[in-house]
Design an enzyme around this catalytic site. Structure first.
Site, short mmCIF file in Angstrom:
data_model
loop_
_atom_site.label_atom_id
_atom_site.label_comp_id
_atom_site.label_asym_id
_atom_site.label_seq_id
_atom_site.Cartn_x
_atom_site.Cartn_y
_atom_site.Cartn_z
N ASP A 1 3.53 -13.63 12.15
CA ASP A 1 2.19 -14.04 11.71
C ASP A 1 1.24 -12.83 11.75
O ASP A 1 0.76 -12.43 12.82
CB ASP A 1 1.71 -15.17 12.65
CG ASP A 1 0.39 -15.77 12.23
OD1 ASP A 1 -0.41 -15.09 11.59
OD2 ASP A 1 0.15 -16.94 12.59
N HIS B 1 -1.69 10.43 -0.73
CA HIS B 1 -1.78 9.16 -1.44
C HIS B 1 -1.53 9.32 -2.94
O HIS B 1 -1.12 8.38 -3.60
CB HIS B 1 -3.20 8.58 -1.30
CG HIS B 1 -3.35 7.64 -0.15
ND1 HIS B 1 -3.03 6.33 -0.24
CD2 HIS B 1 -3.80 7.82 1.11
CE1 HIS B 1 -3.27 5.72 0.92
NE2 HIS B 1 -3.73 6.61 1.76
N LYS C 1 -7.54 0.16 11.20
CA LYS C 1 -6.93 -0.34 9.96
C LYS C 1 -5.66 0.45 9.68
O LYS C 1 -4.64 -0.09 9.26
CB LYS C 1 -7.92 -0.23 8.80
CG LYS C 1 -7.49 -0.94 7.52
CD LYS C 1 -6.58 -0.10 6.64
CE LYS C 1 -6.22 -0.85 5.34
NZ LYS C 1 -5.28 -0.07 4.51
N GLU D 1 0.83 -1.22 0.00
CA GLU D 1 0.00 0.00 0.00
C GLU D 1 0.85 1.26 0.00
O GLU D 1 1.72 1.44 0.87
CB GLU D 1 -0.94 0.00 1.22
CG GLU D 1 -1.91 1.18 1.16
CD GLU D 1 -2.99 1.17 2.22
OE1 GLU D 1 -3.14 0.16 2.94
OE2 GLU D 1 -3.69 2.19 2.33
P1 NAD Z 1 8.21 -22.77 16.75
O1 NAD Z 1 7.57 -23.93 17.40
O2 NAD Z 1 8.72 -22.93 15.36
O3 NAD Z 1 9.44 -22.28 17.64
C1 NAD Z 1 9.36 -22.04 19.01
C2 NAD Z 1 10.29 -22.98 19.74
O4 NAD Z 1 11.62 -22.55 19.62
C3 NAD Z 1 10.02 -22.96 21.24
O5 NAD Z 1 8.96 -23.82 21.53
C4 NAD Z 1 11.34 -23.41 21.80
O6 NAD Z 1 11.39 -24.82 21.90
C5 NAD Z 1 12.35 -22.98 20.77
N1 NAD Z 1 13.24 -21.85 21.22
C6 NAD Z 1 14.57 -21.75 20.98
N2 NAD Z 1 15.06 -20.61 21.49
C7 NAD Z 1 14.04 -19.96 22.06
C8 NAD Z 1 13.92 -18.68 22.72
N3 NAD Z 1 14.95 -17.86 22.92
N4 NAD Z 1 12.70 -18.31 23.17
C9 NAD Z 1 11.63 -19.12 22.97
N5 NAD Z 1 11.68 -20.31 22.35
C10 NAD Z 1 12.88 -20.73 21.88
O7 NAD Z 1 7.28 -21.49 16.73
P2 NAD Z 1 6.18 -20.92 17.68
O8 NAD Z 1 6.62 -19.54 18.04
O9 NAD Z 1 5.82 -21.84 18.79
O10 NAD Z 1 4.93 -20.83 16.69
C11 NAD Z 1 4.87 -19.84 15.69
C12 NAD Z 1 4.26 -20.40 14.43
O11 NAD Z 1 3.00 -21.01 14.72
C13 NAD Z 1 3.97 -19.32 13.42
O12 NAD Z 1 4.41 -19.78 12.16
C14 NAD Z 1 2.45 -19.22 13.41
O13 NAD Z 1 1.98 -18.78 12.17
C15 NAD Z 1 2.05 -20.63 13.70
N6 NAD Z 1 0.70 -20.90 14.24
C16 NAD Z 1 -0.15 -19.91 14.65
C17 NAD Z 1 -1.40 -20.22 15.15
C18 NAD Z 1 -2.31 -19.11 15.62
O14 NAD Z 1 -1.87 -17.99 15.75
N7 NAD Z 1 -3.58 -19.37 15.91
C19 NAD Z 1 -1.78 -21.55 15.26
C20 NAD Z 1 -0.89 -22.55 14.87
C21 NAD Z 1 0.35 -22.21 14.37
#
Ligand code: NAD
Length: 422
Positions: free
Chosen positions: A278, A376, A262, A84
């Protein structure tokens, strides 16, 4: 003649190139389109293929840099991915106008996420609630065993709360697992915990568990930012009062608040996307938070300080990470994080909140003064020029003439292009 079908068995087993070939056949794409989609730019086809299903290409979105931001005393360059026009320019302008007062100050409420476990089929929900609460230590152990890496990084289980909701199908007992996900957004992390805890909750209570998933209303992960704009920098009391009236309007009218927020999300989502986070999760959280009183309202607040200057603040859930999701797998997202120079997810969230506030200031100021279209138009004119087929130098020439004429329209652009081409 072939009949078009959306049944392409085994598409997911093919390579991106093979899939593209199949889709090209099914959709009747020409060679030009094939080579266009075959060029995946700076996201390798193999990387894209490891991120989502049935990849056939990539979609490039412009990545811009917002300048002038000072956040918690630090100069920060802000990478923003958006299609945008005016979004990046708006942040640059808003940030420039509050440099004299020290820029933005941010804070985080914490990095706590909530996962929900839904339990049904218990005739005595209050009793079941206490049964679950009594098992807090067991629940903590299950959660922390599920993600030892998170625990090693200082995160893990923090608390539970159990709510009873009256549904149409009967009462449900909803357990919230409150988990510190540190530098991860934490969706996968807490979803795994909820799935591990659910069978035990069913066992303890004799009920049946259904949903086990995070809540995107991340109200234990609120990012806050504030800034002051002096009357001198914004052009006087009239501009200030116009912005205050615009805020007042948003705060009492959901029709206006949706557009007001928005604008906030124009900035927020652009940084969320640039850093591989996300956008949908953040957007869902933002809008749910804006409606928490029962009436959808503004994510920002605008007031007058003791010296008559304009002060703005924002508070919104911001579940973003530096690890997990596409934050590490997308090479451009990694570079965006390097440009920001952030070392914690909290810092990233604070910066994004500041960008949301800056964006809101710019939009309200434009609306309260010259109107939104003026700013814009220059970029919009370029889009119109491209839409009518202008290429290379023609784009600027057509756009400039459209703006000069004060008629940024496709029919006018077509005429200008025709006369340019003789
Ligand atoms: P992930 O599971 O890929 O990574 C997180 C993991 O990294 C942690 O569980 C931990 O084991 C590890 N880790 C290593 N160093 C860390 C640190 N310094 N701090 C924290 N953890 C560390 O990702 P996530 O963050 O659990 O999930 C994000 C993904 O899930 C995104 O891609 C999102 O789009 C997706 N998702 C979103 C939804 C929703 O929002 N409703 C639902 C399902 C999946």
């Amino acid at each position: 003649m072939t009949t078009k079908t959306s049944r392409i068995p085994g598409l997911h087993k093919l390579s991106p190139q093979e899939r593209l070939q199949k889709v090209a056949e099914a959709a009747g794409l020409g060679d030009g389109v094939l080579s266009h989609l075959g060029n995946t730019g700076n996201l390798e086809a193999a990387t894209a293929d490891s991120m989502i299903e049935n990849v056939i290409g990539t979609l490039n979105i412009p990545l811009g840099i917002a300048t002038n931001m000072v956040i918690d005393g630090e100069e920060v360059l802000i990478p923003m991915a958006t299609e945008e026009s005016s979004v990046v320019a708006a942040v640059c302008n808003a940030a420039r106008q509050c440099r004299s007062t020290g820029g933005f100050t941010t804070a985080m409420s914490g990095s706590l996420m909530i996962a929900q476990v839904q339990l049904v089929g218990v005739s005595n929900p209050e009793f079941a609630r206490l049964q679950i609460l009594e098992h807090k230590a067991d629940i903590q152990a299950i959660c922390d065993e599920t993600d030892p890496v998170l625990v090693k990084h200082g995160g893990g289980f923090r608390d539970i709360e159990v709510r009873i909701l009256e549904g149409r199908t009967g009462p449900m007992v909803v357990t919230h697992l409150v988990v510190d996900t540190r530098d991860a957004m934490g969706a996968n992390a807490v979803n795994s915990m909820a799935e591990a805890v659910a069978p035990r909750i069913a066992e303890w209570t004799g009920g049946r568990t259904y949903l086990r998933i995070l809540s995107n209303l991340a109200d234990r992960r609120l990012a806050r930012a504030r800034a002051t704009w002096s009357l001198e920098d914004i052009g006087g009391a009239e501009v200030r009062d116009g912005i205050l009236a615009a805020f007042d309007f948003a705060d009492i009218d959901p029709y206006r608040a949706a557009t007001h927020n928005k604008g906030v999300m124009n900035g927020v989502s652009a940084v969320v996307l640039a850093t591989g986070n996300d956008t949908r999760a953040v957007e869902a959280g933002a809008h749910a938070y804006a409606a928490r009183s029962g009436q959808y309202g503004s994510l920002t607040q605008w007031e007058i300080d003791a010296d008559g200057n304009l002060t703005g603040s924002i508070e919104m859930p911001l579940a973003v990470g530096l690890i997990g999701g596409a934050t590490r797998s997308h090479p451009t997202a990694r570079i965006a994080l390097d440009i920001l120079g952030v070392e914690t997810a909290d810092r990233l969230a604070g910066i994004i909140a500041a960008v949301g506030l800056a964006q809101n200031f710019a939009a309200l100021k434009a609306l309260a003064t010259t109107g939104i279209q003026k700013g814009h138009m220059a970029l919009h004119a370029k889009n119109i020029a491209v839409m009518v087929g202008a290429v290379g130098d023609e784009i600027d020439k057509v756009a400039q003439e459209l703006v000069a004429k004060g008629k940024v329209r496709m029919d006018v652009a077509e005429d200008i292009l025709k006369s340019l081409r003789g």
